[in-house]
Write a protein that holds these residues in place. Sequence first.
Motif, PDB file in Angstrom:
ATOM      1  N   ALA A 222      46.271  37.282  42.114  1.00  9.05           N
ATOM      2  CA  ALA A 222      46.303  38.013  40.958  1.00  9.05           C
ATOM      3  C   ALA A 222      47.709  37.817  40.017  1.00  9.05           C
ATOM      4  O   ALA A 222      48.549  37.603  40.462  1.00  9.05           O
ATOM      5  CB  ALA A 222      45.994  39.530  40.933  1.00  9.05           C
ATOM      6  N   ILE A 223      47.328  37.606  38.804  1.00 13.25           N
ATOM      7  CA  ILE A 223      48.542  37.219  37.657  1.00 13.25           C
ATOM      8  C   ILE A 223      48.555  38.164  36.504  1.00 13.25           C
ATOM      9  O   ILE A 223      47.464  38.753  36.056  1.00 13.25           O
ATOM     10  CB  ILE A 223      47.964  36.021  37.120  1.00 13.25           C
ATOM     11  CG1 ILE A 223      47.896  34.958  38.166  1.00 13.25           C
ATOM     12  CG2 ILE A 223      49.154  35.620  36.079  1.00 13.25           C
ATOM     13  CD1 ILE A 223      47.329  33.551  37.824  1.00 13.25           C
ATOM     14  N   HIS A 278      42.494  37.887  37.893  1.00 12.56           N
ATOM     15  CA  HIS A 278      42.176  38.314  39.339  1.00 12.56           C
ATOM     16  C   HIS A 278      41.071  37.322  39.704  1.00 12.56           C
ATOM     17  O   HIS A 278      39.837  37.597  39.387  1.00 12.56           O
ATOM     18  CB  HIS A 278      41.828  39.931  39.433  1.00 12.56           C
ATOM     19  CG  HIS A 278      41.533  40.281  40.567  1.00 12.56           C
ATOM     20  ND1 HIS A 278      41.053  41.615  40.965  1.00 12.56           N
ATOM     21  CD2 HIS A 278      42.082  40.004  41.799  1.00 12.56           C
ATOM     22  CE1 HIS A 278      40.919  41.834  42.092  1.00 12.56           C
ATOM     23  NE2 HIS A 278      41.706  41.125  42.885  1.00 12.56           N
ATOM     24  N   ARG A 279      41.467  36.662  41.073  1.00 17.43           N
ATOM     25  CA  ARG A 279      40.484  35.994  41.736  1.00 17.43           C
ATOM     26  C   ARG A 279      40.411  36.733  43.186  1.00 17.43           C
ATOM     27  O   ARG A 279      41.002  36.903  43.770  1.00 17.43           O
ATOM     28  CB  ARG A 279      40.894  34.483  41.962  1.00 17.43           C
ATOM     29  CG  ARG A 279      39.678  33.701  42.915  1.00 17.43           C
ATOM     30  CD  ARG A 279      40.260  32.559  43.310  1.00 17.43           C
ATOM     31  NE  ARG A 279      41.265  32.493  44.292  1.00 17.43           N
ATOM     32  CZ  ARG A 279      41.913  31.549  44.741  1.00 17.43           C
ATOM     33  NH1 ARG A 279      41.571  30.189  44.170  1.00 17.43           N
ATOM     34  NH2 ARG A 279      42.788  31.334  45.701  1.00 17.43           N
ATOM     35  N   ARG A 280      38.879  37.435  43.209  1.00 18.51           N
ATOM     36  CA  ARG A 280      38.743  38.180  44.177  1.00 18.51           C
ATOM     37  C   ARG A 280      38.526  37.496  45.619  1.00 18.51           C
ATOM     38  O   ARG A 280      38.436  36.149  45.311  1.00 18.51           O
ATOM     39  CB  ARG A 280      37.463  38.982  44.030  1.00 18.51           C
ATOM     40  CG  ARG A 280      37.668  40.045  42.725  1.00 18.51           C
ATOM     41  CD  ARG A 280      36.387  40.636  42.712  1.00 18.51           C
ATOM     42  NE  ARG A 280      36.337  41.503  41.405  1.00 18.51           N
ATOM     43  CZ  ARG A 280      35.995  41.117  40.106  1.00 18.51           C
ATOM     44  NH1 ARG A 280      35.546  39.875  40.006  1.00 18.51           N
ATOM     45  NH2 ARG A 280      36.164  41.879  38.949  1.00 18.51           N
ATOM     46  N   GLU A 281      38.379  38.195  46.614  1.00 17.60           N
ATOM     47  CA  GLU A 281      38.222  37.359  47.849  1.00 17.60           C
ATOM     48  C   GLU A 281      36.952  36.558  47.956  1.00 17.60           C
ATOM     49  O   GLU A 281      36.953  35.565  48.502  1.00 17.60           O
ATOM     50  CB  GLU A 281      38.192  38.238  49.164  1.00 17.60           C
ATOM     51  CG  GLU A 281      39.428  38.932  49.363  1.00 17.60           C
ATOM     52  CD  GLU A 281      39.458  39.337  50.702  1.00 17.60           C
ATOM     53  OE1 GLU A 281      39.082  39.023  51.831  1.00 17.60           O
ATOM     54  OE2 GLU A 281      40.151  40.520  50.681  1.00 17.60           O
ATOM     55  N   ASP A 282      35.993  37.005  47.128  1.00 21.17           N
ATOM     56  CA  ASP A 282      34.542  36.223  47.223  1.00 21.17           C
ATOM     57  C   ASP A 282      34.808  34.974  46.164  1.00 21.17           C
ATOM     58  O   ASP A 282      33.642  34.305  46.185  1.00 21.17           O
ATOM     59  CB  ASP A 282      33.419  37.167  46.775  1.00 21.17           C
ATOM     60  CG  ASP A 282      33.688  37.660  45.268  1.00 21.17           C
ATOM     61  OD1 ASP A 282      34.831  37.325  44.677  1.00 21.17           O
ATOM     62  OD2 ASP A 282      32.687  38.422  44.934  1.00 21.17           O
ATOM     63  N   GLY A 283      35.939  34.644  45.550  1.00 22.74           N
ATOM     64  CA  GLY A 283      36.121  33.484  44.673  1.00 22.74           C
ATOM     65  C   GLY A 283      35.792  33.927  43.196  1.00 22.74           C
ATOM     66  O   GLY A 283      36.090  32.935  42.364  1.00 22.74           O
ATOM     67  N   THR A 284      35.270  34.966  42.870  1.00 22.22           N
ATOM     68  CA  THR A 284      34.824  35.230  41.535  1.00 22.22           C
ATOM     69  C   THR A 284      36.016  35.886  40.768  1.00 22.22           C
ATOM     70  O   THR A 284      36.986  36.300  41.332  1.00 22.22           O
ATOM     71  CB  THR A 284      33.900  36.282  41.313  1.00 22.22           C
ATOM     72  OG1 THR A 284      34.382  37.456  42.041  1.00 22.22           O
ATOM     73  CG2 THR A 284      32.508  35.918  42.106  1.00 22.22           C
TER      74      THR A 284
END
Length: 291
Positions: A222-223, A278-284
């Motif tokens: 996350a940024i 925000h890149r979630r754990e599922d890559g989205t």
Amino acid sequence: MNYRHAFHAGNFADVLKHAGLLSALDRMGAKDKPLCVLDTHAGRGRYELDSAEAARSPEWKDGIARVMAAAREGADLPAAVRRLADAVAALNADGLTVYPGSPLLVADRLRPQDRAVFVERQEGEAAALSALMRGRRGVEVRAEDGWAALLSLVPPPERRGLVLIDPPFEDRREFQTLSRRLAQAVRRWPTGVFLVWYPVKDRDAARAFEAAAADAAQREIAIAELVRDTDPRAAGLASAALLAVNPPWGWAEETAAALAWLAAHLGAGAGGGWRFDHRREDGTWDTRATI
């Protein structure tokens, strides 16, 4: 290295960094398992806002002072901002003369099973930090290079914890060093939580670092970027960011809410803005921004 954080203590960038740090610590502390916290560029741990250094560049007046004024007026502060306001209020019985550095914020939240290592290269700052931490249980202060300590101390025996990386950015190659060292540390400790603060003066350099960090991260990233002034001609630091690798559960949502509030209340000139990727754990990816 001539950097002294006392000139900038409590400014808008510190508010972002420390609100995010406290959010991460409190969320990680919800589990009983022990934590290790490593601060690679720790500073002296406590800053006197009425000192000669702070008076030369009273950036805190447009940072933490605005937050505390809102708190006194009964504003509905976001949870991440409220934590910082409460921590600062606990150090200031009358007015606002003291601002806590990250080591003091961390040390005050350590549980009996937790441990912290604070690393500071500058001898005078390290000596001041050692004096401040004297008698604190579970705290170690090291007067050495933070980059070397980063690679020698991860992963910690606890296998659970957080690393705060907050370099001075005096060296024009700091982003390259940061990218390389962060990638190495993440490879050594892929499940560790890493919080990285950096100024956004050269947007291309900042984006290149963010892309490298995203490549190095094994899972979630996350940024959070806080822009105090959207006018490109603004003097001084106008934008800073906090990047999290493997942020704790709920940290992203809490930090995004804090960003919007901080941009509205700490903005200047052409106004404040913010960006949250925000890149979630599922890559989205989830991208939100006002800039």
